[in-house]
Design a protein around this motif. Structure first.
Motif, PDB file in Angstrom:
ATOM      1  N   VAL A   1       0.848  -1.194   0.000  1.00  0.00           N
ATOM      2  CA  VAL A   1       0.000   0.000   0.000  1.00  0.00           C
ATOM      3  C   VAL A   1       0.884   1.245   0.000  1.00  0.00           C
ATOM      4  O   VAL A   1       1.452   1.614   1.029  1.00  0.00           O
ATOM      5  CB  VAL A   1      -0.949  -0.001   1.221  1.00  0.00           C
ATOM      6  N   PRO A   2       0.996   1.904  -1.152  1.00  0.00           N
ATOM      7  CA  PRO A   2       1.904   3.054  -1.258  1.00  0.00           C
ATOM      8  C   PRO A   2       1.639   4.155  -0.226  1.00  0.00           C
ATOM      9  O   PRO A   2       2.578   4.729   0.315  1.00  0.00           O
ATOM     10  CB  PRO A   2       1.667   3.571  -2.678  1.00  0.00           C
ATOM     11  N   PHE A   3       0.382   4.458   0.071  1.00  0.00           N
ATOM     12  CA  PHE A   3       0.119   5.549   1.009  1.00  0.00           C
ATOM     13  C   PHE A   3       0.355   5.168   2.465  1.00  0.00           C
ATOM     14  O   PHE A   3       0.249   6.008   3.349  1.00  0.00           O
ATOM     15  CB  PHE A   3      -1.272   6.186   0.802  1.00  0.00           C
TER      16      PHE A   3
ATOM     17  N   ARG B   1      -7.774  10.363   2.845  1.00  0.00           N
ATOM     18  CA  ARG B   1      -8.224   9.926   1.517  1.00  0.00           C
ATOM     19  C   ARG B   1      -9.712  10.200   1.292  1.00  0.00           C
ATOM     20  O   ARG B   1     -10.141  10.358   0.150  1.00  0.00           O
ATOM     21  CB  ARG B   1      -7.923   8.449   1.318  1.00  0.00           C
ATOM     22  N   LEU B   2     -10.513  10.254   2.347  1.00  0.00           N
ATOM     23  CA  LEU B   2     -11.958  10.415   2.199  1.00  0.00           C
ATOM     24  C   LEU B   2     -12.441  11.857   2.324  1.00  0.00           C
ATOM     25  O   LEU B   2     -13.476  12.212   1.751  1.00  0.00           O
ATOM     26  CB  LEU B   2     -12.693   9.567   3.248  1.00  0.00           C
ATOM     27  N   GLU B   3     -11.731  12.671   3.064  1.00  0.00           N
ATOM     28  CA  GLU B   3     -12.237  14.004   3.408  1.00  0.00           C
ATOM     29  C   GLU B   3     -12.597  14.853   2.174  1.00  0.00           C
ATOM     30  O   GLU B   3     -13.716  15.370   2.072  1.00  0.00           O
ATOM     31  CB  GLU B   3     -11.220  14.735   4.280  1.00  0.00           C
TER      32      GLU B   3
ATOM     33  N   LYS C   1      -6.004   7.426  10.263  1.00  0.00           N
ATOM     34  CA  LYS C   1      -5.628   8.793   9.883  1.00  0.00           C
ATOM     35  C   LYS C   1      -5.444   8.908   8.376  1.00  0.00           C
ATOM     36  O   LYS C   1      -5.871   9.892   7.767  1.00  0.00           O
ATOM     37  CB  LYS C   1      -4.350   9.213  10.613  1.00  0.00           C
ATOM     38  N   VAL C   2      -4.832   7.920   7.761  1.00  0.00           N
ATOM     39  CA  VAL C   2      -4.632   7.934   6.308  1.00  0.00           C
ATOM     40  C   VAL C   2      -5.974   7.788   5.589  1.00  0.00           C
ATOM     41  O   VAL C   2      -6.222   8.453   4.572  1.00  0.00           O
ATOM     42  CB  VAL C   2      -3.640   6.831   5.879  1.00  0.00           C
ATOM     43  N   ILE C   3      -6.851   6.950   6.110  1.00  0.00           N
ATOM     44  CA  ILE C   3      -8.181   6.808   5.513  1.00  0.00           C
ATOM     45  C   ILE C   3      -8.913   8.152   5.554  1.00  0.00           C
ATOM     46  O   ILE C   3      -9.540   8.556   4.575  1.00  0.00           O
ATOM     47  CB  ILE C   3      -8.991   5.699   6.218  1.00  0.00           C
ATOM     48  N   TRP C   4      -8.817   8.857   6.678  1.00  0.00           N
ATOM     49  CA  TRP C   4      -9.444  10.172   6.793  1.00  0.00           C
ATOM     50  C   TRP C   4      -8.930  11.100   5.678  1.00  0.00           C
ATOM     51  O   TRP C   4      -9.717  11.761   5.003  1.00  0.00           O
ATOM     52  CB  TRP C   4      -9.151  10.775   8.167  1.00  0.00           C
TER      53      TRP C   4
END
Length: 96
Positions: free
Chosen positions: A46-48, A66-68, A61-64
């Protein structure tokens, strides 16, 4: 296996009765999160997440991030995320 709960907030649209179309929200979650994380080695594939420990706290935190913005494009605001790893192990995040 994780479970992700996404809460959005905003004005209920008169014409639809929704804050945000749930199909659109589902498509955003699939495209920004699930397709990148599902059946992947989080430490390698997963690059990010590269260079980050794949803890539940770092993942949420990374999901946030990406979705915000994609949610905001639909006149809604990302309010909270809950990521569960097990019944007793979960993290809630409010973008702080």
């Amino acid at each position: 296996n994780f479970q992700l709960f996404v809460t959005v907030k905003g004005q209920v649209k008169e014409e639809t009765g929704f804050v945000m179309d749930l199909k659109v929200l589902s498509d955003i979650i699939k495209g920004e999160v699930i397709e990148h994380l599902d059946h992947k080695n989080l430490n390698l594939d997963v690059p990010f997440l590269k260079g980050k420990m794949a803890s539940t706290e770092n993942i949420i935190k990374v999901i946030w991030e990406r979705l915000e913005a994609p949610i905001a494009k639909h006149d809604a605001t990302l309010h909270s995320l809950k990521l569960t790893e097990t019944e007793n192990n979960f993290v809630e995040y409010y973008g702080e």
